[in-house]
Write a protein that holds these residues in place. Structure first.
Motif, short mmCIF file in Angstrom:
data_model
loop_
_atom_site.label_atom_id
_atom_site.label_comp_id
_atom_site.label_asym_id
_atom_site.label_seq_id
_atom_site.Cartn_x
_atom_site.Cartn_y
_atom_site.Cartn_z
N THR A 1 0.84 -1.37 0.21
CA THR A 1 -0.15 0.09 0.31
C THR A 1 0.91 0.86 0.16
O THR A 1 0.79 2.28 -0.64
CB THR A 1 -1.04 -0.23 1.24
N ALA A 2 1.87 1.27 0.60
CA ALA A 2 2.72 2.64 1.04
C ALA A 2 3.38 2.60 -0.53
O ALA A 2 4.76 3.65 -0.46
CB ALA A 2 3.89 2.58 2.10
N ASN A 3 4.35 1.14 -0.72
CA ASN A 3 5.14 1.44 -1.91
C ASN A 3 4.25 1.37 -3.26
O ASN A 3 5.37 0.20 -4.32
CB ASN A 3 6.65 0.81 -1.65
N ASP A 4 3.32 1.88 -3.24
CA ASP A 4 2.28 0.98 -4.84
C ASP A 4 3.38 1.61 -5.72
O ASP A 4 3.67 2.73 -6.08
CB ASP A 4 1.66 1.67 -4.32
N LYS B 1 2.31 8.11 -9.27
CA LYS B 1 3.50 9.04 -10.11
C LYS B 1 4.18 9.29 -9.46
O LYS B 1 5.65 9.64 -9.17
CB LYS B 1 2.18 9.40 -10.60
N THR B 2 4.04 10.09 -8.09
CA THR B 2 4.97 10.46 -6.89
C THR B 2 4.96 9.16 -5.62
O THR B 2 3.91 9.70 -4.61
CB THR B 2 4.64 11.47 -6.68
N PRO B 3 6.15 8.88 -5.08
CA PRO B 3 6.21 7.96 -4.98
C PRO B 3 6.08 8.36 -3.15
O PRO B 3 6.59 9.42 -2.74
CB PRO B 3 8.07 7.22 -4.58
N LEU B 4 5.61 7.70 -1.77
CA LEU B 4 5.35 8.64 -0.96
C LEU B 4 7.48 8.24 0.00
O LEU B 4 8.10 7.69 -0.67
CB LEU B 4 4.82 7.44 0.04
N ASN B 5 7.32 9.82 0.82
CA ASN B 5 8.72 9.81 1.56
C ASN B 5 8.22 9.11 2.84
O ASN B 5 7.46 8.64 3.71
CB ASN B 5 8.86 11.02 1.50
N GLU B 6 9.46 8.91 3.42
CA GLU B 6 9.43 8.11 4.09
C GLU B 6 8.52 9.07 5.30
O GLU B 6 8.09 7.60 6.45
CB GLU B 6 10.94 7.93 5.28
N SER B 7 8.55 10.26 5.94
CA SER B 7 7.22 10.72 6.62
C SER B 7 5.81 9.69 6.23
O SER B 7 5.51 9.85 7.12
CB SER B 7 7.99 11.55 6.96
#
Length: 758
Positions: free
Chosen positions: A336-339, A343-349
């Motif tokens: 879910t977090a690293n789908d 288009k814009t990947p989630l950052n660590e925060s």
């Protein structure tokens, strides 16, 4: 023609109702010894070839201080094993004890921790270093088991009495204890199990350990079964956890140590004491109940100022401190977090925030539901990841949690008001806390124009407009708004959606009316919520519920009786009830295909002078019994002299030839002969709270329960494949209208049913 379906079903009842035996004695002979439990270890089935190199991984999340394992908590081992996708359920791995101590396992893993590791490397590592999941637990015998508890005398229908006794006997299959001979001590092996000192009942399926809020309905069933010792042991286990951990975790594994579940311990304690008369348990329980409430106050409370009255209340929310995927759902959260479609990947925060929301969603017990989601249908029903990335659990002040804690404080105030535990200071403090919560619930959650309770959103500083079964929790807890108490029309308006469901659909009451693909949304209907809706109805005074069920305006359906805006949906947006390949639940009076005179299909029999409250309660109780019995029968259940087993051909439809009947964890608004669907894992069988609610219904509604009409599996299968020959329909009988959405009643059967009306 669809409007005639309900009449057809009524006529068909005599021809297709589950057969009843002539005897009035329920079957006996339930074994009370240690059950023979076959431990089934999941066989790894990698999705890639064994020679394939493992997929690339994102950087490891931070080590979670609350999770005390380098193997089963966030880290290289857990992430690598999950990325290899050896099992379809990520929980399988974290429930496997190791063969040796932690350092030996980590040493065996060290060569794999490289960019060249293959699927085969990970599979060999797991096979060589881990044992079968669940080995730390063992079946137990139940002493003083009575195969004929008193509540069975309340059930007058012989078939339903027999089924209730079968379910009563399932406690002997679900009771567990810690297996001390295989228990890991941290030296010889590692395990995620939190060892318990007393016996307990497991939900079933993948849920092979004790769970917190499940146990409320399990204890309700144990009370009906007069298994007070098992209920007391369950409470003692919870007290041990409060004493050693500081709170009651979600379940009996270390990977649940950062979260709890709906805090129903004090409610369970109250129900147990009232039923057993054992007040001696309070000596230990009351100080620990105080400690649990203190944990919720210190970790889950916040002050909320009402935008409606400018008053400030101390209320509660679900909010888990967590910045990594849940170990038991690691791959699910990781994906879910690293789908890769982002288009814009989630950052660590952002990933950390999402992991916290996902864990908080699991703490609600409703994992997951659109009521906590900003954009519920962002990815459609076949891709829930975009919706889950907009979870806003921590920004929600939930109706249910605060209703539970209101009643918990009120219970403690009552315990302190008299007897050997009398403490006027403590009683006054809990009464004041309860009053504060009650006033906050009525101010922030109650909408007097829509006649429903809605969660409060701290992000928007406003009441949400998303309708769910949470609306019934305040009445279950004893909070009834004045608008309901003073006006019978308003009282019915509050419960009008139950009337709509019974009129429009074949199954039981859904958690929400939004179909999102999440398991705590439509079409799923959960046993605890049938219980809560029934308890809410029972809390309503007779003086505002004595009239007959209102009739919809001419040419309209029961949806027209629901207060404007209450559901947040128009009629065309409701879930569809499909029959014979057609949408039978569009608009107009034809949508009420299950409505009969004073009752509903599979809702029991109307009685003279019955008020609408009692009619809805009786009907919902019957519909729940119908769902459990029909799905159990469709998956191989049978009762000697009362209920013949289906043929192998019929059972093959649900792949149940070798089965003996499933008690599912959830059901459906649409059908009565299968379990629910959707969510992170396949539907589970067992099942603790399903059994508990059924026994409670049997005890409280026994004389009103009527043998149901169940669908014919072959007729449904024929309709699903388009093979609706009239000869098959006549051979198998008119199957009646209770069709699952994926197995539709053949149109040929309509003719058979309608001919019975001629």
């Amino acid at each position: 023609m669809l409007a005639k379906w309900a009449l057809a079903a009524s006529a068909i009842h005599a021809a297709r109702a589950i057969p009843q035996g002539s005897t009035t004695t329920a079957p006996s002979g339930v074994s009370t010894g240690v059950p023979s439990i076959t431990l089934v270890t999941s066989v790894a089935s990698p999705t890639a070839s064994l020679s394939a190199t493992l997929p690339s991984q994102v950087p490891l999340p931070p080590v979670q201080a609350w999770c005390p394992s380098d193997i089963f908590c966030a880290g290289s081992v857990l992430q690598t094993v999950n990325v290899a996708q050896l099992w379809s359920d990520p929980k399988t791995f974290v429930d496997k004890p190791t063969n040796s101590d932690e350092q030996s396992v980590l040493a065996a893993f060290a060569p794999i921790n490289s960019t060249n590791a293959t699927e085969g490397d990970v599979l060999n590592f797991v096979d060589n270093n881990f044992r079968g999941e669940g080995l730390e637990l063992e079946a137990q015998a139940i002493s003083n088991f009575n195969p004929n508890p008193a509540f069975l005398n309340n059930v007058t229908d012989p078939l339903l009495k027999g089924f209730a006794q079968i379910v009563h006997g399932y406690w002997t299959q679900l009771i567990r204890g810690t297996n001390t001979t295989t228990l890991c001590n941290g030296k010889s092996c590692e395990s995620t199990l939190i060892p318990l000192n007393h016996t307990f009942v497991v939900p079933g399926g993948r849920f092979r350990e004790q769970y917190y809020w499940d146990s409320y309905w399990i204890i309700e069933g144990l009370i009906q079964s007069q298994l007070f010792d098992v209920a007391a042991d369950t409470l003692q286990n919870f007290m041990d956890e409060i004493e050693t951990i500081g709170f009651i975790p979600n379940g009996g594994r270390i990977y649940y140590l950062n979260r709890s579940q709906p805090p129903l311990f004090i409610w369970m304690l109250s129900n147990y004491v009232a039923a057993s008369g054992n007040t001696s348990i309070l000596t230990r329980a009351l100080p620990l109940a105080e400690r649990e409430l203190a944990w919720w106050r210190d970790n889950r409370s916040l002050n909320v100022t009402s935008p409606y009255t400018n008053r400030t209340y101390t209320l509660f929310r679900y909010a888990v401190t967590n910045s990594a995927p849940r170990p038991e759902s690691y791959l699910t959260d990781y994906s879910t977090a690293n789908d890769p479609t982002l288009k814009t990947p989630l950052n660590e925060s952002q990933r950390a925030d999402l992991y916290s929301e996902l864990a908080s969603g699991a703490e609600t017990g409703w994992d997951y539901c659109s009521r906590f989601i900003v954009t519920p249908l962002a990815g459609g029903i076949n891709n829930t990841n975009p919706a889950l990335r907009s979870l806003n659990v921590k920004g929600t002040i939930p109706i249910d949690l605060n209703s539970i804690l209101y009643r918990a404080n009120l219970i403690l105030a009552n315990f302190y008001s008299s007897g050997s535990n009398a403490n006027s200071t403590a009683a006054a403090q809990h009464q004041a806390t309860a009053t504060n919560i009650r006033e906050g619930i009525l101010d922030l959650f109650w909408d007097p124009s829509k006649l429903a309770f809605y969660d409060f959103n701290t992000t928007s500083n406003a009441r949400n407009d998303f309708f769910s079964t949470a609306t019934f929790y305040p009445l279950w807890a004893g909070i009834i708004p004045d608008e309901i108490l003073s006006n019978s029309t308003n009282a019915f308006g509050f419960f009008s959606s139950i009337n709509m469901v019974l009129s429009r659909y074949n199954g039981t009451y859904p958690t929400t009316f939004v179909e999102s693909g999440l398991q705590w949304d439509a079409p799923n209907a959960w046993p605890p919520h049938q219980y809560i809706a029934l308890q809410a109805l029972r809390a309503l005074p007779a003086n505002v519920s004595s009239g007959a069920i209102p009739e919809p305006p001419n040419g309209q359906s029961a949806f027209a009786l629901v207060p404007s805006g209450q559901l947040g949906l128009d009629e065309t947006s409701l879930p569809v009830q499909t029959i014979g390949g057609q949408n039978a639940s569009g608009t107009g009076s034809g949508a009420d295909l299950n409505a009969l005179n004073g009752t509903f299909v599979n809702g029991g029999n109307a009685t003279s002078g019955e008020g609408w409250r009692d009619a809805l309660a009786r009907s919902l109780a019957n519909r729940y019994f119908t769902s459990t019995l029909c799905s159990w029968h469709a998956t191989g259940g049978s009762i000697p002299n009362l209920l013949p087993r289906l043929t192998d051909q019929q059972l093959n439809v649900s792949l149940s030839i070798n089965n003996t009947g499933n008690m599912f964890e959830k059901f459906s608004i649409r059908d009565i002969d299968s379990g629910g669907r959707g969510g992170e894992y396949t539907v589970q069988a067992g099942f603790g709270w399903t059994n508990g609610v059924l026994l409670w219904v049997a005890s409280n509604f026994g004389p009103q329960l009527v043998a149901p009409v169940c669908p014919d599996p072959l007729a449904e299968a024929a309709a699903a494949t388009g093979s609706s020959s009239s000869s098959a329909g006549k051979k198998n009988g008119a199957a009646h209208l209770a069709a699952a959405p994926h197995v539709l009643v053949a149109l040929a059967l309509v003719t058979v049913g309608l001919q019975l009306l001629a």
